[in-house]
Design an enzyme around this catalytic site. Structure first.
Site, PDB file in Angstrom:
ATOM      1  N   SER A 323      20.262   1.634  40.994  1.00 41.89           N
ATOM      2  CA  SER A 323      21.189   2.759  40.892  1.00 41.89           C
ATOM      3  C   SER A 323      21.143   3.448  39.529  1.00 41.89           C
ATOM      4  O   SER A 323      20.240   4.221  39.262  1.00 41.89           O
ATOM      5  CB  SER A 323      22.609   2.322  41.272  1.00 41.89           C
ATOM      6  OG  SER A 323      23.045   1.235  40.510  1.00 41.89           O
ATOM      7  N   ASP A 334      10.148  11.693  35.144  1.00 40.29           N
ATOM      8  CA  ASP A 334       9.868  13.045  35.617  1.00 40.29           C
ATOM      9  C   ASP A 334       9.673  14.028  34.467  1.00 40.29           C
ATOM     10  O   ASP A 334       8.887  14.974  34.572  1.00 40.29           O
ATOM     11  CB  ASP A 334      11.006  13.536  36.514  1.00 40.29           C
ATOM     12  CG  ASP A 334      10.934  12.954  37.923  1.00 40.29           C
ATOM     13  OD1 ASP A 334      10.007  12.156  38.182  1.00 40.29           O
ATOM     14  OD2 ASP A 334      11.805  13.283  38.752  1.00 40.29           O
ATOM     15  N   LYS A 348      18.197   1.898  45.238  1.00 42.54           N
ATOM     16  CA  LYS A 348      19.543   2.296  45.661  1.00 42.54           C
ATOM     17  C   LYS A 348      19.794   3.723  45.171  1.00 42.54           C
ATOM     18  O   LYS A 348      20.112   3.951  44.023  1.00 42.54           O
ATOM     19  CB  LYS A 348      20.608   1.357  45.102  1.00 42.54           C
ATOM     20  CG  LYS A 348      22.028   1.730  45.521  1.00 42.54           C
ATOM     21  CD  LYS A 348      23.040   0.764  44.945  1.00 42.54           C
ATOM     22  CE  LYS A 348      24.453   1.161  45.358  1.00 42.54           C
ATOM     23  NZ  LYS A 348      24.885   2.413  44.714  1.00 42.54           N
TER      24      LYS A 348
END
Length: 473
Positions: A323, A334, A348
């Site tokens: 998470s 990214d 998750k």
């Protein structure tokens, strides 16, 4: 499952803190604003009586069926059954049909959630789930009594003090494992690949996890470990970086951000931590069905600039990184600000919010999915490392890898909207000729943590540009 991804809002108000000349002071103010609104930093979504009372007319026959079953049970069951027992069972079954993370919380459950977010309670220090009636360890918190006792991710706890807990309630098992610091409990553990169960006595401790710890390694390379995303983690990482710079003999030449076995926590803190290293762009977005559940989180909201500008970064993750950990890893990956190393993360990719139902009850409901800056959902597939590095220094690594549990293994988990191919998630099983040393051979070389060792050696032998490229402009 005892993982939580939570968000903070106060009514319709939002707070935007921009740091200029005194970033640390303003970060502290932001933390104080959050704690002033709600100490636990979880989302409270007001639910009016009118909204709670609304029932879709199409549900009438189904509700009638439920009421009929309750009447039949009360009239014919072998023993008398109270209304509250049947209603609670119906609620639990309803939420269990949604996903593994939605749940009804009463007073004791809420207290456990709050103490987990605060990072201060007495117990063993374990992140666990219920799998097919068995209590399975996702990960022990580093430095906790469970970690020091040798409990590993993937272990199954079958008995507590000799009493079988298989088929029981997860909350009851967790409550029994917690207790007064200094007291002990005997755990019987089944470890896949071992023929005999393992019995271990664990002395409970006060779990003040120190969400953030740091060390300075040779070559002026810093290691910052984030154990969970409780309150003020962003501020704590900032402090750790400042301390490393003071300890270093010269300019910092690299940073390892260790998010292994970090089960998550506050979404706000994941955003704050990511913002420490990003100068612009999206950090994470969450998309939900209800009004107000689609939110965008951008850099330059909590901290202005990149606090480690020009310093190459490696982020370590593993199957226990979930998470909030995946939000940070996904954002830095990214934006090409860090090299992600280790194992594929837990996967998750959902956000849970607390909907109060009364003074001591609430609904923990999955209200949104979150997405990395490139629009990728980590649900099921997790974050795939740029360089997969197995933990060869663990003699049981191969066995646990075979039986490792991730989000995609949980019954009723949300399906990734992009339909991740199973083959893509099986890449971890491919052998890499670079990683053939055994745990015994590494121990002879004095290497206790192979993944960390490999990250440090990578930073020492490569240039900044080849380890972590700057953000795209």
């Amino acid at each position: 499952m005892l993982l939580v991804d939570v968000i903070w809002r106060s009514g319709t108000c939002s707070y935007t803190i921009r740091a200029r000349k005194e970033p640390f002071a303003l970060m502290k103010i932001a933390a104080l604003l959050r704690s002033a609104a709600l100490v636990t930093a979880v989302a409270l979504v007001p639910a009016t009586t009118a909204t709670m009372a609304q029932v879709d007319g199409r549900a009438g026959p189904e509700l009638a069926k439920l009421y009929t079953i309750m009447q039949r049970v009360q009239a014919n069951y072998v023993e008398p059954v109270e209304d509250d027992v049947l209603i609670r069972g119906a609620i639990d079954g309803m939420l269990a049909a949604l996903d593994p993370h939605s749940a009804y919380l009463d007073g004791s459950d809420l207290q456990r959630l709050n103490t987990m977010i605060d990072g201060n309670y007495s117990g063993l220090g374990l992140s666990v789930i219920m799998e097919e009636g068995a209590v399975k360890v996702i990960s022990p918190f580093r430095g906790s009594p469970a970690d020091e006792a040798g409990i590993k991710a993937g272990d199954y706890i079958t008995h507590l003090n000799g009493e079988l807990i298989y088929g029981g309630d997860l909350d009851d098992a967790v409550a029994r494992m917690r207790g007064k610091a200094g007291t002990s409990i005997r755990l019987t553990i089944f470890r896949p690949g071992r023929d005999e169960p393992i019995e271990v006595d664990v002395t409970r401790g006060v779990i003040e996890l120190e969400p953030v710890t740091h060390t300075l390694q040779s070559g002026n390379i810093g290691v910052i470990s984030v154990n969970e995303f409780s309150a003020d983690v962003g501020v704590d990482v900032y402090r750790a970086w400042q301390a490393l710079q003071e300890e270093a003999s010269g300019r910092m030449s690299g940073l390892v951000l260790d998010l292994r076995s970090n089960p998550g926590g506050s979404l706000d803190e994941a955003v704050a931590l990511s913002d420490l290293f990003l100068e612009e762009g999206r950090i994470v977005s969450q998309r939900g069905r209800a009004r107000g559940e689609t939110l965008l989180y951008d850099a330059e909201t909590v901290f202005r600039g990149d606090m480690a500008e020009g310093v190459p970064i490696i982020v370590l993750i593993d199957a226990g990184s979930a998470s909030a950990s995946e939000i940070v890893a996904g954002a830095l990956q990214d934006h090409r600000r860090a090299l992600i190393m280790g194992q594929r993360s837990f996967g998750k990719g959902s956000v849970q919010s607390l909907l109060p139902l009364g003074p001591d009850t609430a609904l923990k409901l999955t209200t949104a999915r979150y997405f990395t800056p490139s629009g990728k959902s980590v649900q099921e597939g997790g974050i795939k490392p740029d360089i997969r590095v197995p933990q060869l220094s663990d003699p049981d690594f191969a066995l646990r890898e075979r039986y490792q549990t991730r989000e995609s293994d949980l019954r009723g988990h949300l399906i990734n909207e992009l339909s991740i191919d199973d083959k893509e998630m099986e890449d971890d099983a491919i052998a890499d000729p670079r990683f053939q040393l055994t745990a015994e051979q590494l121990e002879e070389q004095g290497i206790e943590d192979f993944q960390l060792h490999y990250a440090l050696e990578t930073l020492r032998r490569t240039t900044a540009s080849s380890v972590a490229l700057r953000s795209r402009r």
